[in-house]
Write a protein that holds these residues in place. Structure first.
Motif, PDB file in Angstrom:
ATOM      1  N   LEU A  82      44.125  44.616  47.062  1.00 50.00           N
ATOM      2  CA  LEU A  82      44.309  43.101  46.676  1.00 50.00           C
ATOM      3  C   LEU A  82      43.005  42.459  46.822  1.00 50.00           C
ATOM      4  O   LEU A  82      43.098  41.107  45.974  1.00 50.00           O
ATOM      5  N   VAL A  83      42.176  42.806  47.484  1.00 44.52           N
ATOM      6  CA  VAL A  83      40.656  41.971  47.589  1.00 44.52           C
ATOM      7  C   VAL A  83      40.084  41.861  46.129  1.00 44.52           C
ATOM      8  O   VAL A  83      39.383  40.839  45.680  1.00 44.52           O
ATOM      9  N   GLN A  84      40.116  43.178  45.606  1.00 41.65           N
ATOM     10  CA  GLN A  84      39.622  43.153  44.299  1.00 41.65           C
ATOM     11  C   GLN A  84      40.306  42.387  42.974  1.00 41.65           C
ATOM     12  O   GLN A  84      39.885  41.795  42.118  1.00 41.65           O
ATOM     13  N   LEU A  85      41.726  42.445  43.312  1.00 43.28           N
ATOM     14  CA  LEU A  85      42.707  41.865  42.411  1.00 43.28           C
ATOM     15  C   LEU A  85      42.578  40.224  42.597  1.00 43.28           C
ATOM     16  O   LEU A  85      42.368  39.578  41.712  1.00 43.28           O
ATOM     17  N   VAL A  86      42.109  39.593  43.813  1.00 46.99           N
ATOM     18  CA  VAL A  86      41.840  38.330  44.012  1.00 46.99           C
ATOM     19  C   VAL A  86      40.427  37.743  43.283  1.00 46.99           C
ATOM     20  O   VAL A  86      40.388  36.822  42.659  1.00 46.99           O
ATOM     21  N   LYS A  87      39.639  38.678  43.481  1.00 47.98           N
ATOM     22  CA  LYS A  87      38.275  38.535  43.063  1.00 47.98           C
ATOM     23  C   LYS A  87      38.150  38.440  41.410  1.00 47.98           C
ATOM     24  O   LYS A  87      37.709  37.598  40.608  1.00 47.98           O
ATOM     25  N   LYS A  88      39.048  39.370  40.909  1.00 45.77           N
ATOM     26  CA  LYS A  88      39.273  39.300  39.358  1.00 45.77           C
ATOM     27  C   LYS A  88      40.068  38.060  38.844  1.00 45.77           C
ATOM     28  O   LYS A  88      39.660  37.503  37.795  1.00 45.77           O
TER      29      LYS A  88
END
Length: 328
Positions: A82-88
């Motif tokens: 989820l953190v990676q998706l938010v950053k993306k």
């Protein structure tokens, strides 16, 4: 006497040497005491530091193992995906925002197209009609941009694909912002509704002239301008009221010598803002014109006609003068 004097002098010198030695010893002793005091202070400070180091918490091997296990469990529970998706998503949004700014050339094109559309319409068009013109243009421009993106209209369009994508977003979602950026706006249309609160059958209130009442012999007519030959020019002839202007006409007629023109028309400007006339002069408040005409005739009555106002843009809608014809 000489021997005794030599012994006495030697005694004084010995005493001086002894005193110097004593002072030197005292100074050395004092310095030693200071050095001992400093050493004691440094020793006490070092003991305090070492005592603080002794207060450091020491964990057992079992406690350290439990803390490491807790840290591992906490990290395993973190929503890494989820953190990676938010950053993306943040990166994509920032990139999209940086690419949605229309270039100055495109904005100039939009302004020119809107102005060309508006020039085709009558200048007397109201705000609603102008808004409809702009909305029609916006719909057509939006359709043109969408067709260009889909590759259906690449020949007749004045846009390129990259500009078309930004323009679709601007016309659909950010039209208010875009219209403000290009300096285009239309005022809100104001509808003026006439309200007649006067009871039915009641007459209009009579307009009152400033100053004392005008005598009946003056035959005063509001919003009226009579023509005639000037007996006295009003540019340099001012009176306090319409009644005074009429009285000046009566007085001139009485004092006129045989063969002189006698005043039978008076024309007065009651407006504080001056009165309009089609000549080259500026007619001010309280001007009193004395005139003569064998057959008095009105130049203007009540309102200036629309045709007259079109030919004389400075003319007001209502005739500002008040006049009267004196009947002997």
């Amino acid at each position: 006497m000489a021997r005794g004097g030599g012994e006495w002098t030697g005694g004084i010198a010995g005493t001086g040497v002894l005193s110097f030695k004593r002072i030197t010893l005292l100074v050395c002793f004092f310095n030693i005491l200071i050095a001992l005091f400093v050493l004691r202070f440094l020793y006490a400070s070092s003991l305090h530091i070492y005592s603080n180091n002794d207060n450091v918490v020491k964990y057992t091997a079992d406690e350290v193992r439990k803390m490491e296990e807790s840290i591992r469990i906490r990290r395993s529970k973190e929503p890494t995906l989820l953190v990676q998706l938010v950053k993306k998503l943040k990166h994509e949004v920032a990139t999209a925002e940086s690419n949605t700014e229309l270039s100055p050339n495109v904005k100039h094109k939009l302004v020119d197209e809107i102005l060309q559309r508006l020039k085709r319409f009558d200048q007397k068009s109201n705000v609603t009609q102008l808004r409809e013109v702009v909305e029609t243009w916006r719909s057509e421009k939006l359709e043109e941009a969408k067709e260009l993106i889909q590759g259906q209209n690449g020949v007749n369009s004045t846009l390129i694909v990259e500009e078309a994508g930004m323009l679709v977003r601007a016309l659909e979602l950010e039209w208010d912002v875009l219209s403000e950026e290009i300096g285009f706006w239309l005022p809100a249309e104001v509808t003026n509704e006439e309200h007649d609160d006067k009871p039915e059958g009641e007459e209009e209130p009579e307009e009152i002239l400033a100053g004392r009442p005008v005598p009946a012999v003056c035959n005063a007519e509001l919003h009226t301008d009579y023509g005639g030959a000037a007996v006295r020019w009003g540019l340099t002839h001012h009176k306090e009221s319409a009644a005074d202007c009429c009285q000046a006409c009566l007085d001139q007629a009485k004092r006129a010598r045989p063969g002189e023109t006698r005043c039978n028309i008076w024309v007065y400007c009651p407006s504080e803002f001056g009165c309009f006339s089609p000549d080259i002069y500026e007619h001010k408040h309280q001007e009193c014109w004395l005139k003569y005409a064998e057959k008095p005739k009105q130049n203007f009555k009540d309102r200036y006609s629309e045709t007259y106002r079109n030919n004389h843009p400075k003319a007001p809608s209502i005739v500002p003068w008040v006049s009267g014809v004196i009947t002997a």
